[in-house]
Write a protein that holds these residues in place. Structure first.
Motif, PDB file in Angstrom:
ATOM      1  N   LEU A 232       5.097  46.350  57.820  1.00 15.12           N
ATOM      2  CA  LEU A 232       4.105  47.588  57.900  1.00 15.12           C
ATOM      3  C   LEU A 232       3.872  47.413  59.421  1.00 15.12           C
ATOM      4  CD1 LEU A 232       2.145  47.420  54.624  1.00 15.12           C
ATOM      5  CD2 LEU A 232       3.457  49.153  55.573  1.00 15.12           C
ATOM      6  N   ARG A 233       3.019  46.130  60.052  1.00 11.50           N
ATOM      7  CA  ARG A 233       2.521  46.107  61.355  1.00 11.50           C
ATOM      8  C   ARG A 233       3.555  46.527  62.292  1.00 11.50           C
ATOM      9  NH1 ARG A 233       2.592  40.606  63.155  1.00 11.50           N
ATOM     10  NH2 ARG A 233       4.628  41.254  63.604  1.00 11.50           N
ATOM     11  N   ASP A 234       4.629  46.067  62.158  1.00 14.13           N
ATOM     12  CA  ASP A 234       5.763  46.677  63.231  1.00 14.13           C
ATOM     13  C   ASP A 234       5.911  47.978  63.403  1.00 14.13           C
ATOM     14  OD1 ASP A 234       5.972  43.850  63.858  1.00 14.13           O
ATOM     15  OD2 ASP A 234       7.740  43.703  62.732  1.00 14.13           O
ATOM     16  N   LYS A 235       5.941  48.526  61.922  1.00 12.65           N
ATOM     17  CA  LYS A 235       6.497  50.004  61.851  1.00 12.65           C
ATOM     18  C   LYS A 235       5.299  50.596  62.458  1.00 12.65           C
ATOM     19  CE  LYS A 235       8.116  54.018  60.584  1.00 12.65           C
ATOM     20  NZ  LYS A 235       9.296  54.611  60.948  1.00 12.65           N
ATOM     21  N   VAL A 236       3.658  50.476  62.051  1.00 15.46           N
ATOM     22  CA  VAL A 236       2.652  50.983  62.700  1.00 15.46           C
ATOM     23  C   VAL A 236       2.779  51.030  64.319  1.00 15.46           C
ATOM     24  CG1 VAL A 236       0.213  50.849  63.003  1.00 15.46           C
ATOM     25  CG2 VAL A 236       1.266  50.714  60.815  1.00 15.46           C
ATOM     26  N   ARG A 237       3.267  49.766  64.870  1.00 10.68           N
ATOM     27  CA  ARG A 237       3.284  49.761  66.346  1.00 10.68           C
ATOM     28  C   ARG A 237       4.329  50.712  66.782  1.00 10.68           C
ATOM     29  NH1 ARG A 237       2.843  43.219  67.001  1.00 10.68           N
ATOM     30  NH2 ARG A 237       0.358  42.987  66.773  1.00 10.68           N
ATOM     31  N   ARG A 238       5.388  50.883  66.008  1.00 12.72           N
ATOM     32  CA  ARG A 238       6.613  51.628  66.675  1.00 12.72           C
ATOM     33  C   ARG A 238       6.068  53.164  66.515  1.00 12.72           C
ATOM     34  NH1 ARG A 238       9.792  49.162  63.237  1.00 12.72           N
ATOM     35  NH2 ARG A 238      10.381  51.071  62.197  1.00 12.72           N
TER      36      ARG A 238
END
Length: 135
Positions: free
Chosen positions: A62-68
């Motif tokens: 989730l964190r990685d997707k939010v950053r993208r």
């Protein structure tokens, strides 16, 4: 008490060393303590592993997707198959990102259409200005 001929009372006393029993109990205490520590440690490691797998990994995704998404990269779906609160959160965030992406795409298309229209208007006004200057 025992009776003997002549009415004397007698008793028989036997003694046995408890050294072996004491050693056995002591060894069992040590073994049980070591076993309890080992089981507690293994249970803790198992709990940590499960927490990382069922909580840490999905939250990291989730964190990685939010950053993208915050950089404008809407590519790639977020796939978390869990049927718990984290899975529900991932599905809701995925739907929100799809809507934001669609709105972003529409804004970009409309902006391009406006720029094209402004270019056409500029061409027409330039042609009109030239034709008035020629007259």
């Amino acid at each position: 008490p025992m009776s003997t001929p002549g009415s004397r009372k007698a008793a028989l006393e036997t003694g046995e060393s408890l050294e072996k029993e004491v050693a056995f109990v002591s060894a069992n205490r040590t073994t049980m303590a070591a076993s309890t520590v080992a089981q507690t440690g293994l249970t803790g490691l198992l709990a940590m592993g499960l927490a990382v797998w069922f909580v840490g990994r999905p939250v990291r995704l989730l964190r990685d997707k939010v950053r993208r998404v915050t950089t404008g990269d809407f590519s790639g779906d977020l796939t978390i198959l869990q049927q718990d609160e984290i899975g529900e959160l991932a599905r809701e965030l995925g739907e929100m990102w799809r809507r934001i992406h669609e709105a972003h795409r529409r804004v970009m298309e409309e902006s391009e259409a406006r720029v094209t229209t402004l270019g056409q208007i500029r061409n027409v006004t330039d042609q009109m200005a030239r034709s008035f200057k020629e007259k």
